[in-house]
Design a protein around this motif. Structure first.
Motif, PDB file in Angstrom:
ATOM      1  N   SER A 102     -10.965   2.153  -4.064  1.00 29.79           N
ATOM      2  CA  SER A 102      -9.873   1.105  -4.518  1.00 29.79           C
ATOM      3  C   SER A 102      -8.527   1.457  -4.487  1.00 29.79           C
ATOM      4  O   SER A 102      -8.221   2.845  -4.558  1.00 29.79           O
ATOM      5  CB  SER A 102     -10.366   1.311  -6.099  1.00 29.79           C
ATOM      6  N   GLY A 103      -7.523   0.742  -4.275  1.00 29.72           N
ATOM      7  CA  GLY A 103      -6.319   0.984  -4.384  1.00 29.72           C
ATOM      8  C   GLY A 103      -5.500   1.702  -3.092  1.00 29.72           C
ATOM      9  O   GLY A 103      -4.541   2.126  -2.859  1.00 29.72           O
ATOM     10  N   CYS A 104      -6.543   1.408  -1.840  1.00 26.27           N
ATOM     11  CA  CYS A 104      -6.034   1.967  -0.594  1.00 26.27           C
ATOM     12  C   CYS A 104      -5.241   1.268   0.188  1.00 26.27           C
ATOM     13  O   CYS A 104      -5.044   1.490   1.332  1.00 26.27           O
ATOM     14  CB  CYS A 104      -7.394   2.656  -0.070  1.00 26.27           C
ATOM     15  N   GLY A 105      -4.961   0.194  -0.296  1.00 26.01           N
ATOM     16  CA  GLY A 105      -4.150  -0.748   0.471  1.00 26.01           C
ATOM     17  C   GLY A 105      -4.687  -1.918   1.395  1.00 26.01           C
ATOM     18  O   GLY A 105      -4.346  -2.397   2.302  1.00 26.01           O
ATOM     19  N   LYS A 106      -6.069  -2.278   1.213  1.00 30.65           N
ATOM     20  CA  LYS A 106      -6.818  -3.240   1.928  1.00 30.65           C
ATOM     21  C   LYS A 106      -6.058  -4.469   1.543  1.00 30.65           C
ATOM     22  O   LYS A 106      -6.110  -5.382   2.677  1.00 30.65           O
ATOM     23  CB  LYS A 106      -8.373  -3.133   1.569  1.00 30.65           C
ATOM     24  N   THR A 107      -6.093  -4.822   0.271  1.00 33.67           N
ATOM     25  CA  THR A 107      -5.449  -6.360   0.159  1.00 33.67           C
ATOM     26  C   THR A 107      -4.030  -6.383   0.569  1.00 33.67           C
ATOM     27  O   THR A 107      -3.668  -7.400   1.003  1.00 33.67           O
ATOM     28  CB  THR A 107      -5.547  -6.631  -1.413  1.00 33.67           C
ATOM     29  N   VAL A 108      -3.210  -5.066   0.310  1.00 34.97           N
ATOM     30  CA  VAL A 108      -2.005  -5.162   0.923  1.00 34.97           C
ATOM     31  C   VAL A 108      -1.953  -5.506   2.430  1.00 34.97           C
ATOM     32  O   VAL A 108      -1.095  -6.441   3.102  1.00 34.97           O
ATOM     33  CB  VAL A 108      -1.039  -3.915   0.709  1.00 34.97           C
TER      34      VAL A 108
ATOM     35  N   HIS B   4     -15.980  -3.357  -0.323  1.00 34.34           N
ATOM     36  CA  HIS B   4     -16.330  -2.117  -1.068  1.00 34.34           C
ATOM     37  C   HIS B   4     -17.688  -1.442  -0.458  1.00 34.34           C
ATOM     38  O   HIS B   4     -18.094  -0.530  -0.811  1.00 34.34           O
ATOM     39  CB  HIS B   4     -16.349  -2.065  -2.534  1.00 34.34           C
TER      40      HIS B   4
HETATM   41  N1  LIG Z   1       3.265  -6.186  -5.686  1.00 38.05           N
HETATM   42  C1  LIG Z   1       3.085  -4.954  -6.059  1.00 38.05           C
HETATM   43  N2  LIG Z   1       3.756  -4.273  -6.834  1.00 38.05           N
HETATM   44  C2  LIG Z   1       3.652  -2.939  -6.812  1.00 38.05           C
HETATM   45  N3  LIG Z   1       2.471  -2.360  -6.384  1.00 38.05           N
HETATM   46  C3  LIG Z   1       1.421  -3.038  -5.767  1.00 38.05           C
HETATM   47  C4  LIG Z   1       1.620  -4.296  -5.568  1.00 38.05           C
HETATM   48  N4  LIG Z   1       0.542  -4.910  -4.871  1.00 38.05           N
HETATM   49  C5  LIG Z   1      -0.267  -3.777  -4.781  1.00 38.05           C
HETATM   50  N5  LIG Z   1       0.266  -2.727  -5.118  1.00 38.05           N
HETATM   51  C6  LIG Z   1      -0.387  -1.267  -5.429  1.00 38.05           C
HETATM   52  O1  LIG Z   1      -0.683  -1.113  -3.826  1.00 38.05           O
HETATM   53  C7  LIG Z   1      -1.814  -0.310  -3.807  1.00 38.05           C
HETATM   54  C8  LIG Z   1      -2.821  -0.894  -2.882  1.00 38.05           C
HETATM   55  O2  LIG Z   1      -3.274  -2.109  -3.526  1.00 38.05           O
HETATM   56  P1  LIG Z   1      -4.294  -3.013  -2.968  1.00 38.05           P
HETATM   57  O3  LIG Z   1      -4.572  -4.226  -3.754  1.00 38.05           O
HETATM   58  O4  LIG Z   1      -4.042  -3.261  -1.494  1.00 38.05           O
HETATM   59  O5  LIG Z   1      -5.548  -2.189  -2.879  1.00 38.05           O
HETATM   60  P2  LIG Z   1      -7.165  -2.261  -2.389  1.00 38.05           P
HETATM   61  O6  LIG Z   1      -7.382  -1.148  -1.196  1.00 38.05           O
HETATM   62  O7  LIG Z   1      -7.209  -3.834  -1.965  1.00 38.05           O
HETATM   63  O8  LIG Z   1      -7.764  -2.046  -3.837  1.00 38.05           O
HETATM   64  P3  LIG Z   1      -9.250  -2.806  -4.525  1.00 38.05           P
HETATM   65  O9  LIG Z   1     -10.100  -2.351  -3.476  1.00 38.05           O
HETATM   66  O10 LIG Z   1      -9.243  -2.023  -5.737  1.00 38.05           O
HETATM   67  O11 LIG Z   1      -8.810  -4.288  -4.343  1.00 38.05           O
HETATM   68  C9  LIG Z   1      -2.229  -0.323  -5.379  1.00 38.05           C
HETATM   69  O12 LIG Z   1      -1.905   1.114  -5.952  1.00 38.05           O
HETATM   70  C10 LIG Z   1      -1.625  -1.234  -6.052  1.00 38.05           C
HETATM   71  O13 LIG Z   1      -1.413  -1.008  -7.385  1.00 38.05           O
END
Ligand SMILES: Nc1ncnc2c1ncn2[C@@H]1O[C@H](COP(=O)(O)OP(=O)(O)OP(=O)(O)O)[C@@H](O)[C@H]1O
Length: 259
Positions: free
Chosen positions: A45-51, A196
């Motif tokens: 979680s939080g590793c940047g997949k959604t980004v 996940h």
């Molecule tokens: N718009 C934003 N502003 C600030 N921080 C952000 C923003 N979008 C994402 N983040 C941060 O970037 C990091 C990666 O977020 P992301 O949503 O890509 O994680 P993820 O791997 O998809 O996690 P998960 O599996 O929990 O969905 C997180 O720490 C999140 O808080």
């Protein structure tokens, strides 16, 4: 040329109002995705997949590096890169059919054919008989099928799917995984799918990409042979599952800061 190409893609967000400090959440990601691949992004979680998905969708731009689609810098969203979110994203005041037609309206599809195109997409996901229902009468799994039908109707080349089935019960999720896999084999769309769940990735992907914790970067990739028995109990699937599990970071724990 790859269909989608992330090159040194880095994303940082400001952590203070004066914009003096930023936190890097995605660090120097190189990822080339060929047409027709089914790529699963997996990681803590939080590793940047959604980004990563948002960069490909064009919802956001990288702080450094580039994201290209068919060789061109991604400047914004487009119907050729359709998105299915984890949360159901149907408009409740429209019928199922109207929801799909609405997507076609917004991408400028030829007016005369919109209804037929929408109906044929609903047929492809097994929902034609629900065309005149409102979304509130559908189960979660059916709502996600409508979201997939929208992308089929728009004829998106790329399906960007952010944990689309994770809110569903195990049985429904397995059924949707199977339908999506079947659809992919039939139509050869390019799919980028966040999960996940290692088992889900092993059952679906033609390639699995593993991310580290924050800041996210790629720490492992596996090509999954097309003929791998897509059965969690098969020795091949179990071996792959164990390999990924052994490398999977426990959680996203460290933050990197940019001055
Ligand atoms: N718009 C934003 N502003 C600030 N921080 C952000 C923003 N979008 C994402 N983040 C941060 O970037 C990091 C990666 O977020 P992301 O949503 O890509 O994680 P993820 O791997 O998809 O996690 P998960 O599996 O929990 O969905 C997180 O720490 C999140 O808080």
């Amino acid at each position: 040329m790859a269909l989608i190409e992330l090159s040194h893609a880095t994303k940082a967000y400001w952590t203070d109002r004066s914009k003096r400090r930023a936190r890097i959440v995605l660090d120097d990601v190189d990822l080339a995705i060929e047409e027709g691949e089914f790529v699963c992004l997996i990681g803590p979680s939080g590793c940047g997949k959604t980004v990563t998905l948002n960069l490909i969708a064009g919802f956001e731009q990288p702080t450094r590096g580039s994201v290209r689609y068919r060789g061109r810098e991604v400047a914004g969203p487009g119907p050729e890169r359709g998105v299915v979110f984890q949360e159901y994203s149907l408009l409740p005041w429209l019928t199922v059919l109207e929801n799909v037609v609405f997507a076609l309206d917004s991408c400028g599809a030829p007016r005369a054919a919109r209804r037929d195109t929408a109906l044929s997409a609903l047929r492809a996901v097994g929902l034609a008989e629900f065309a005149d229902q409102r979304p509130n009468l559908l189960s979660g799994g059916m709502k996600q099928r409508v979201a997939i039908a929208r992308l089929l109707a728009m004829d998106s080349d790329v399906f960007l799917m952010d944990e689309p089935f994770s809110a569903l019960d195990e049985q429904t999720r397995a059924a949707l995984d199977a339908s999506l896999f079947h659809l992919w084999r039939e139509r050869r769309k390019t799919v980028v799918f966040i999960t996940h769940n290692i088992s889900e990735a092993v059952l679906l992907a033609s390639r699995i990409v593993l991310y580290s914790g924050t800041p996210g970067s790629i720490i492992g990739q596996w090509r999954v042979p097309e003929d791998l028995p897509r059965d969690a109990g098969s020795p091949e699937a179990r071996r792959l599952h164990a390999e990924i599990r052994d490398l999977m970071p426990a959680s996203a724990c460290s933050f990197a800061e940019d001055a």
